[in-house]
Design a protein around this motif. Structure first.
Motif, PDB file in Angstrom:
ATOM      1  N   ASN A   4      21.576  24.464   6.332  1.00 21.79           N
ATOM      2  CA  ASN A   4      21.710  24.060   7.727  1.00 21.79           C
ATOM      3  C   ASN A   4      21.490  22.543   7.833  1.00 21.79           C
ATOM      4  OD1 ASN A   4      21.918  24.182  10.422  1.00 21.79           O
ATOM      5  ND2 ASN A   4      19.868  24.994  10.795  1.00 21.79           N
ATOM      6  N   LEU A   5      22.524  21.781   7.378  1.00 23.38           N
ATOM      7  CA  LEU A   5      22.362  20.325   7.330  1.00 23.38           C
ATOM      8  C   LEU A   5      22.853  19.674   8.615  1.00 23.38           C
ATOM      9  CD1 LEU A   5      23.637  19.306   3.769  1.00 23.38           C
ATOM     10  CD2 LEU A   5      21.270  19.480   4.560  1.00 23.38           C
ATOM     11  N   THR A   6      22.056  18.813   9.219  1.00 24.02           N
ATOM     12  CA  THR A   6      22.525  18.045  10.372  1.00 24.02           C
ATOM     13  C   THR A   6      23.496  16.956   9.895  1.00 24.02           C
ATOM     14  OG1 THR A   6      20.376  18.372  11.364  1.00 24.02           O
ATOM     15  CG2 THR A   6      21.768  16.661  12.354  1.00 24.02           C
TER      16      THR A   6
END
Ligand code: PBG
Length: 327
Positions: A4-6
């Motif tokens: 879940n990378l911004t």
């Protein structure tokens, strides 16, 4: 599996259109200055062994060659003369001969071609038997003030011959000031000074010295006037002094080994900053290419981008012809 990378910086590199959209700088033909060797002895363009694709031009062929370079978008040229050995002496007095090759060259180019800018190198090394940029005292040390007086007279002759910019490359103290004063006295207020301000005592000038015939059997040591490659603070001081003395453009030389100096100059002086990618920088890329180890054009382009990114908006480079055709 999906983090879940911004931040996924790769998103803007997905395809060529996006990549060109986010490209931070483009190389332009207007960035380039081509150094050109003109020779009194050459009858035909002469190859220089240590500099592939670079020639010493006889003056009668140079004018039409300059037109060809203009057709591919190069309009600024730095002229370096190779004169006959018989005209050299310890005082480099040929620099004071207004008929000398370097002056004739500017005169003929300007008479034949519009919209060309010429940079005239100001130093004694093409003219001295010992190959130093100035005259020597009895101990063999380059004498600063006497040299500067001669260079200032050379600068006036260069301006009169048609050079748009005079470029002292000698690293004597106070030369920008005296050149400015002499040019102004002779009504040459509009001739600019592009100063080799931070010029390092570099091992990368070797092929150039072959090209203009100042190479000696043992490498000449210019460390009494050129900067120590270890010294950033001293380079800053040299830039500051040339700025104060009235230089219109500051140059750093060599280029890629001194990107920190280029960056400093860009951030601290609001005048154009030039960098000279010197002969040895050119030849080392060529040599690896000839070995089959590195790709010539990619390395040349990468070197241009690094020099420009550091802050040089003018780049002297022997790759100018290749780059001009690529971009
Ligand atoms: C000398 C001068 C040099 C270069 C330009 N002007 C050589 C030196 O200082 O010995 C070097 C350029 C190059 O290596 O491409 N006044």
């Amino acid at each position: 599996m999906n983090f879940n990378l911004t931040h996924r910086p790769r998103r803007i590199r997905n395809n060529p259109v996006l990549r060109s959209l986010v490209k931070e700088q483009e190389l332009s033909h207007n960035d380039l200055v081509l150094p050109v060797f003109v020779s009194e002895q050459a009858q035909v363009p002469e190859k220089i062994d240590s500099m592939p694709e670079i020639f010493r031009w006889p003056l009668n062929l140079l004018v039409s060659k300059i037109k060809e370079w203009q057709d591919i978008g190069i309009n600024t040229f730095a002229i370096f003369p190779q004169i006959q050995a018989s005209k050299k002496n310890p005082l480099g007095s040929e620099i004071l001969n207004s008929d000398s090759l370097v002056y004739k060259t500017a005169y003929e180019i300007k008479a034949a071609i519009d919209n060309v800018a010429l940079v005239g190198d100001i130093a004694l090394d093409p003219y001295t038997t010992h190959g130093h940029d100035g005259i020597l005292d009895c101990n063999g040390v380059v004498e600063n003030d006497r040299t500067v007086e001669i260079l200032a007279q050379g600068a006036v002759l260069a301006a009169g011959a048609g050079y748009d910019l005079v470029a002292p490359s000698d690293m004597m103290d106070g030369r920008v000031k005296l050149i400015r004063e002499e040019l102004d006295k002779q009504n040459k207020q509009n001739t600019g000074i592009l100063s080799y301000s931070a010029k390092f005592s570099s091992a990368y000038y070797g092929p150039f010295r072959d090209a203009i015939g100042t190479g000696q059997k043992t490498a000449i040591d210019k460390s009494c006037y050129q900067l120590d490659p270890a010294n950033l603070r001293e380079a800053k001081r040299e830039l500051e002094l040339d700025f104060e003395e009235g230089a219109d453009i500051l140059m750093i030389k060599p280029a890629e080994p001194y990107l920190d100096v280029i960056k400093y100059a860009r951030e601290n002086f609001n005048i154009p900053i030039a960098a000279y990618q010197v002969s040895g920088e050119y030849s080392r890329i060529w040599a690896s290419h000839l070995q089959g180890w590195l790709d010539l054009e990619s390395c040349a382009l990468e070197s241009m981008h690094s020099i420009k990114r550091a802050g040089a908006n003018i780049i002297f480079t022997y790759f100018a012809e290749r780059i001009a055709k690529l971009i």
